[in-house]
Design a protein around this motif. Structure first.
Motif: not given
Length: 351
Positions: A107-109, A111-114, A167
């Motif tokens: 989900s972090g990827h 949602s462009r968190e990192h 990642t």
């Protein structure tokens, strides 16, 4: 192979003659006469098939001219469209699946968190074919870095990569100096997927291959329909950036067919080409059949057409296992493992 196809044609010919009540060619002792009879039967079958196609095309054309719906074509039976029903097939309106996507490890990827950052390594013994394969992976996948394995254990490399902001991690395994396996680890929480790697073809072996540019590629994920396939698709998606640079015209494809995942790397090419189109028919008051007969049926026209040029490499993946968390072969909890007793039917697929 040729003899087998010839035998199939002979069986089909014998069935056609038996249905017509004629003497079977297999009852003819002379070899040349027997082959001639089979050739006649095959020619008749080809002629009948062409007549059916012409009749179908004529019926479709008449329906279009009358503004009616054309008759439905027969859909051929394939292994794909006759697959066994699977309860885990994901639906677009599945709210539970959408909630899981918002809370899973990827989900972090999405949602462009990192930004994705990939580490690629090998088994402890690395041969030249494996190094050449990894060199092309580095050209295809952005933000990828190769680290020599040395004598380190995989758990140590996973910890090292997590601490340095990677990642994802690829581990290319080999057997008899040929790459035969790929381990993908999503960092820092997993999951870990193990694939069988086969049918590798490097760029220089692909005829007319294109050159890879540094633009961010567009990612295409095809036919990952089940819950397991959806999870594997998100694992592949977490390796590539979410903002492709369409100016580079690069496209990376993971295509699932019968649980075999085919990897392809292409680029679009737009070029001006001369094409032929049907000439417009102008019927005047004084026009007759002779004048219309001399008119050209087609006209040449310049148009911009698009085509694909393969850049390479190409290879095939087959999922062997999916493990929760990072790599742990002894105490790890597996979400899915492929076992021989699962291959009970050719029409049963898991992705």
């Amino acid at each position: 192979m040729g003899k087998r196809m010839h035998d199939d044609d002979e069986d089909a010919g014998e069935k056609a003659l038996r249905k017509a009540g004629q003497k079977l060619p297999s009852q003819i002792k002379n070899k040349h006469k027997r082959s001639a009879e089979y050739a006649k039967v095959r020619a008749e079958k080809i002629k009948e098939k062409k007549q059916r196609i012409r009749a179908r095309d004529k019926a479709e054309k008449q329906a279009v001219e009358l503004g009616e719906a054309p008759p439905a074509r027969q859909v051929p039976r394939t292994i794909e469209n006759t697959r066994e029903a699977d309860e885990t097939v994901a639906r677009p309106d599945d709210e539970e699946l959408l909630e899981d996507c918002n809370e899973d490890e990827f989900s972090g990827h999405f949602s462009r968190e990192h930004a994705p950052k990939l580490l690629i390594t090998t088994s402890q013994e690395c041969s030249a074919p494996t190094r050449r394969f990894i060199k092309e992976l580095l050209m295809v996948i952005p933000n990828a870095t190769f680290y020599k394995r040395g004598s380190y254990e995989l758990k140590q490399i996973v910890k090292y990569a997590s601490n340095r902001g990677f990642t994802s991690m690829f581990v290319v395994n080999e057997n008899r100096k040929q790459p035969n396996g790929l381990l993908i680890v999503a960092l820092p929480e997993g999951p870990t997927a193990h694939f069988k790697l086969s049918s590798i073809q490097l760029s220089k072996k692909i005829k007319g291959h294109g050159r890879t540019t540094s633009h961010m590629p567009e990612l295409l994920l095809n036919n990952f329909t089940t819950r397991l396939g959806h999870r594997i698709g998100r694992l592949f998606g977490s390796v590539f950036p979410q903002d492709p640079q369409f100016r580079g015209r690069r496209a990376v494809t993971f295509h699932n067919q019968r649980d075999f995942i085919f990897f392809r790397h292409h680029r679009y090419i737009f070029e001006e080409k001369e094409i032929k189109e049907l000439a417009p028919v102008t019927i005047g008051v004084n026009s007759d059949a002779k004048s219309r007969k001399g008119m050209p049926k087609t006209v040449k026209k310049n148009a911009v057409v698009a085509r694909l040029q393969e850049c390479g490499p190409r290879f095939t993946l087959k999922l062997q296992s999916l493990q929760s968390g990072t790599f742990d072969s002894k105490y790890g909890e597996y979400e899915w493992v492929h076992k021989p007793d699962m291959d009970t039917s050719r029409r049963r697929f898991f992705l």
